[in-house]
Design an enzyme around this catalytic site. Structure first.
Site, short mmCIF file in Angstrom:
data_model
loop_
_atom_site.label_atom_id
_atom_site.label_comp_id
_atom_site.label_asym_id
_atom_site.label_seq_id
_atom_site.Cartn_x
_atom_site.Cartn_y
_atom_site.Cartn_z
N GLU A 97 5.50 -4.72 4.88
CA GLU A 97 4.64 -5.29 5.02
C GLU A 97 3.71 -6.14 4.56
OE1 GLU A 97 5.74 -2.06 4.25
OE2 GLU A 97 5.12 -0.65 5.97
N CYS A 108 5.60 -3.32 -0.62
CA CYS A 108 6.45 -3.11 0.59
C CYS A 108 6.25 -4.41 1.80
CB CYS A 108 5.19 -1.97 0.86
SG CYS A 108 5.28 -0.36 0.29
#
Ligand code: THU
Length: 136
Positions: free
Chosen positions: A56, A54
């Site tokens: 993040e 991801c």
């Protein structure tokens, strides 16, 4: 907060680099460090699916690689009707570096939701547990 605007702009820009041929779901993230630096990331998918990372986590790992482990906040951006929320794995990874960091989630229309990470991941397992665990 001016930093939030800078962070959202960085996340939005990183989103354009997303490698998401399988889900077609592009996500951008940017973290702010205590010293005021910004590190960004996009999601990077893989044909084996499970190896996808991801946005993040890519942003957090970029900060660590850049020598900054003190993360103050994170912004994430995706094209959704409602602002996107970080997945559980990313919440855990971010919590390692600051359970109190602020999290700003936004869609492309600018709709926002703001949280503190420990609201999104209460009672988190963290580095302190290392000291208290029983060795066998
Ligand atoms: N994804 C992120 O990058 N961040 C999130 O918070 C949720 C999901 C990515 C992973 C995958 O590439 C795609 O979005 C669909 O799940």
């Amino acid at each position: 907060m001016a930093e939030v605007a800078r962070l959202l702009a960085a996340a939005k820009k990183a989103r354009t680099q997303a490698y998401a041929p399988y889900s077609q779901f592009a996500v951008g993230a940017a973290v702010l460090t205590k010293s005021g630096e910004i590190f960004s990331g996009c999601n990077v998918e893989n044909s084996s699916y499970g190896l996808t990372v991801c946005a993040e986590r890519v942003a957090a790992f970029a900060a660590v690689t850049g020598g900054s482990r003190e993360l103050v906040g994170i912004a994430l951006v995706a094209d959704m009707p409602a602002p996107p929320l970080p997945c559980g794995a990313c919440r855990q990874v971010l919590s390692e570096f600051n359970p109190q960091m602020w999290v700003v989630c936004a869609n492309l229309q600018g709709k926002q939701r703001r949280f503190r990470l420990d609201e999104l991941l209460p009672e988190a397992f963290g580095p302190d547990f290392r000291e208290t665990r029983k060795e066998k």
